[in-house]
Design a protein around this motif. Structure first.
Motif, PDB file in Angstrom:
ATOM      1  N   HIS A  53      -3.597  -3.032  -6.125  1.00  0.00           N
ATOM      2  CA  HIS A  53      -3.703  -1.734  -5.719  1.00  0.00           C
ATOM      3  C   HIS A  53      -3.708  -1.930  -4.315  1.00  0.00           C
ATOM      4  N   PHE A  54      -2.984  -1.300  -3.662  1.00  0.00           N
ATOM      5  CA  PHE A  54      -2.301  -1.669  -2.274  1.00  0.00           C
ATOM      6  C   PHE A  54      -2.633  -0.178  -1.282  1.00  0.00           C
ATOM      7  N   ASP A  55      -3.283  -0.365  -0.112  1.00  0.00           N
ATOM      8  CA  ASP A  55      -3.173   0.486   1.069  1.00  0.00           C
ATOM      9  C   ASP A  55      -2.482   0.219   2.576  1.00  0.00           C
ATOM     10  N   LEU A  56      -1.013   0.756   2.568  1.00  0.00           N
ATOM     11  CA  LEU A  56      -0.101   0.449   3.970  1.00  0.00           C
ATOM     12  C   LEU A  56      -0.262   1.180   4.356  1.00  0.00           C
ATOM     13  N   TYR A  57      -1.687   2.007   4.852  1.00  0.00           N
ATOM     14  CA  TYR A  57      -1.714   2.958   5.940  1.00  0.00           C
ATOM     15  C   TYR A  57      -2.083   2.435   6.685  1.00  0.00           C
ATOM     16  N   ARG A  58      -2.407   1.078   7.231  1.00  0.00           N
ATOM     17  CA  ARG A  58      -3.082   0.400   8.727  1.00  0.00           C
ATOM     18  C   ARG A  58      -1.330  -0.223   8.673  1.00  0.00           C
ATOM     19  N   LEU A  59      -1.005  -0.547   8.690  1.00  0.00           N
ATOM     20  CA  LEU A  59       0.427  -1.696   8.128  1.00  0.00           C
ATOM     21  C   LEU A  59       0.889  -1.074   9.232  1.00  0.00           C
ATOM     22  N   LYS A  60       2.083  -1.701  10.412  1.00  0.00           N
ATOM     23  CA  LYS A  60       2.723  -1.281  11.435  1.00  0.00           C
ATOM     24  C   LYS A  60       4.046  -1.182  11.101  1.00  0.00           C
ATOM     25  N   ASN A  61       4.635  -2.136  10.816  1.00  0.00           N
ATOM     26  CA  ASN A  61       5.827  -2.344   9.883  1.00  0.00           C
ATOM     27  C   ASN A  61       6.291  -3.280   8.754  1.00  0.00           C
ATOM     28  N   VAL A  62       7.200  -3.338   8.718  1.00  0.00           N
ATOM     29  CA  VAL A  62       7.354  -4.051   6.992  1.00  0.00           C
ATOM     30  C   VAL A  62       6.952  -5.146   7.139  1.00  0.00           C
ATOM     31  N   GLU A  63       7.002  -6.703   8.479  1.00  0.00           N
ATOM     32  CA  GLU A  63       6.524  -7.681   8.276  1.00  0.00           C
ATOM     33  C   GLU A  63       5.437  -7.884   7.859  1.00  0.00           C
ATOM     34  N   GLU A  64       4.780  -7.132   8.777  1.00  0.00           N
ATOM     35  CA  GLU A  64       2.672  -6.998   8.175  1.00  0.00           C
ATOM     36  C   GLU A  64       2.958  -6.914   6.205  1.00  0.00           C
ATOM     37  N   VAL A  65       3.998  -6.281   6.225  1.00  0.00           N
ATOM     38  CA  VAL A  65       3.704  -5.882   4.309  1.00  0.00           C
ATOM     39  C   VAL A  65       4.268  -7.824   3.849  1.00  0.00           C
ATOM     40  N   TYR A  66       5.426  -8.174   4.164  1.00  0.00           N
ATOM     41  CA  TYR A  66       5.597  -9.250   3.634  1.00  0.00           C
ATOM     42  C   TYR A  66       4.242 -10.729   4.197  1.00  0.00           C
ATOM     43  N   ASP A  67       3.541 -10.750   5.954  1.00  0.00           N
ATOM     44  CA  ASP A  67       2.510 -11.093   5.161  1.00  0.00           C
ATOM     45  C   ASP A  67       1.523 -10.858   4.471  1.00  0.00           C
ATOM     46  N   ILE A  68       1.314 -10.067   3.746  1.00  0.00           N
ATOM     47  CA  ILE A  68       0.419  -9.965   2.505  1.00  0.00           C
ATOM     48  C   ILE A  68       0.605 -11.165   1.576  1.00  0.00           C
ATOM     49  N   GLY A  69       1.913 -10.637   1.250  1.00  0.00           N
ATOM     50  CA  GLY A  69       2.647 -11.693  -0.342  1.00  0.00           C
ATOM     51  C   GLY A  69       2.746 -10.770  -0.615  1.00  0.00           C
ATOM     52  N   ILE A  70       3.205  -9.346  -0.399  1.00  0.00           N
ATOM     53  CA  ILE A  70       3.416  -8.153  -1.649  1.00  0.00           C
ATOM     54  C   ILE A  70       4.282  -8.295  -2.414  1.00  0.00           C
ATOM     55  N   GLU A  71       6.116  -9.309  -2.260  1.00  0.00           N
ATOM     56  CA  GLU A  71       6.512  -9.799  -2.851  1.00  0.00           C
ATOM     57  C   GLU A  71       5.713 -10.497  -4.635  1.00  0.00           C
ATOM     58  N   GLU A  72       5.291 -11.555  -4.451  1.00  0.00           N
ATOM     59  CA  GLU A  72       4.319 -12.249  -5.477  1.00  0.00           C
ATOM     60  C   GLU A  72       3.326 -11.207  -5.837  1.00  0.00           C
ATOM     61  N   TYR A  73       2.415 -10.279  -5.728  1.00  0.00           N
ATOM     62  CA  TYR A  73       2.004  -9.514  -6.513  1.00  0.00           C
ATOM     63  C   TYR A  73       2.972  -8.635  -7.364  1.00  0.00           C
TER      64      TYR A  73
ATOM     65  N   SER B 128       1.950  -8.646 -11.418  1.00  0.00           N
ATOM     66  CA  SER B 128       1.214  -7.567 -12.263  1.00  0.00           C
ATOM     67  C   SER B 128       1.693  -6.746 -13.549  1.00  0.00           C
ATOM     68  N   PHE B 129       1.066  -7.076 -14.073  1.00  0.00           N
ATOM     69  CA  PHE B 129       1.003  -5.300 -14.846  1.00  0.00           C
ATOM     70  C   PHE B 129       1.438  -4.136 -14.072  1.00  0.00           C
ATOM     71  N   LEU B 130       1.291  -3.887 -12.775  1.00  0.00           N
ATOM     72  CA  LEU B 130       0.733  -2.297 -12.363  1.00  0.00           C
ATOM     73  C   LEU B 130       0.996  -2.951 -10.809  1.00  0.00           C
ATOM     74  N   CYS B 131       1.606  -2.477 -10.014  1.00  0.00           N
ATOM     75  CA  CYS B 131       1.774  -2.672  -8.553  1.00  0.00           C
ATOM     76  C   CYS B 131       1.021  -0.472  -8.263  1.00  0.00           C
ATOM     77  N   ILE B 132       0.399  -0.256  -7.885  1.00  0.00           N
ATOM     78  CA  ILE B 132      -0.093   0.934  -6.947  1.00  0.00           C
ATOM     79  C   ILE B 132      -0.012   1.296  -5.768  1.00  0.00           C
ATOM     80  N   ILE B 133       0.585   1.771  -4.730  1.00  0.00           N
ATOM     81  CA  ILE B 133       1.022   1.662  -3.400  1.00  0.00           C
ATOM     82  C   ILE B 133       0.677   3.083  -2.720  1.00  0.00           C
ATOM     83  N   GLU B 134      -0.679   3.025  -2.308  1.00  0.00           N
ATOM     84  CA  GLU B 134      -0.691   4.151  -1.357  1.00  0.00           C
ATOM     85  C   GLU B 134       0.111   3.904   0.300  1.00  0.00           C
TER      86      GLU B 134
END
Length: 135
Positions: free
Chosen positions: A74-94, A98-104
């Motif tokens: 379960h993700f909350d990307l509200y505080r991330l400023k750009n796509v690079e920060e999303v990649y930095d958290i390793g979203i592709e690995e998740y 996963s069975f399911l990724c919920i992305i707020e």
């Protein structure tokens, strides 16, 4: 599919309707602050058989939950400023494990999902109700 939420218990009807429709492992949740994204997630995870306490991942960015069908992230990307920060958290690995990724608040990452299959749920807080659409 469209729904109107009048009471917190109405979320159960939404989950009952949506659960059989979940064909992809990515669910984008869109809505303003306080719309009910985390409340929906609590109902959904309970119905998936999770016994974990479901909280908003606002500060942790991602929470992990166990279900009989597999891991739910379960993700909350509200505080991330750009796509690079999303990649930095390793979203592709998740996404891959996963069975399911919920992305707020998925807007910062949504373009990167091009070509992948996912569902989108939008929740609008009208003041008296929540108007929900799912596809």
């Amino acid at each position: 599919m469209n729904y109107t939420i009048h009471t917190i218990e109405d979320w159960q009807e939404v989950v009952d309707s949506i659960l059989p429709q979940l064909k992809h492992n990515i669910l984008l949740l869109k809505g303003n602050l306080g719309a009910g994204k985390t409340t929906f997630s609590q109902f959904l995870l309970k119905n998936l058989g999770s016994e974990d306490e479901v909280n908003s991942p606002t500060y942790s960015i991602v929470n992990e939950y166990n279900t009989p069908k597999g891991k739910v992230f379960h993700f909350d990307l509200y505080r991330l400023k750009n796509v690079e920060e999303v990649y930095d958290i390793g979203i592709e690995e998740y996404l891959d494990n996963s069975f399911l990724c919920i992305i707020e608040w998925p807007e910062v990452y949504e373009v990167e999902l091009y070509g992948l299959n996912y569902h989108t749920m939008s929740i609008v807080n009208t003041g008296e109700n929540r108007e929900v659409s799912f596809d």
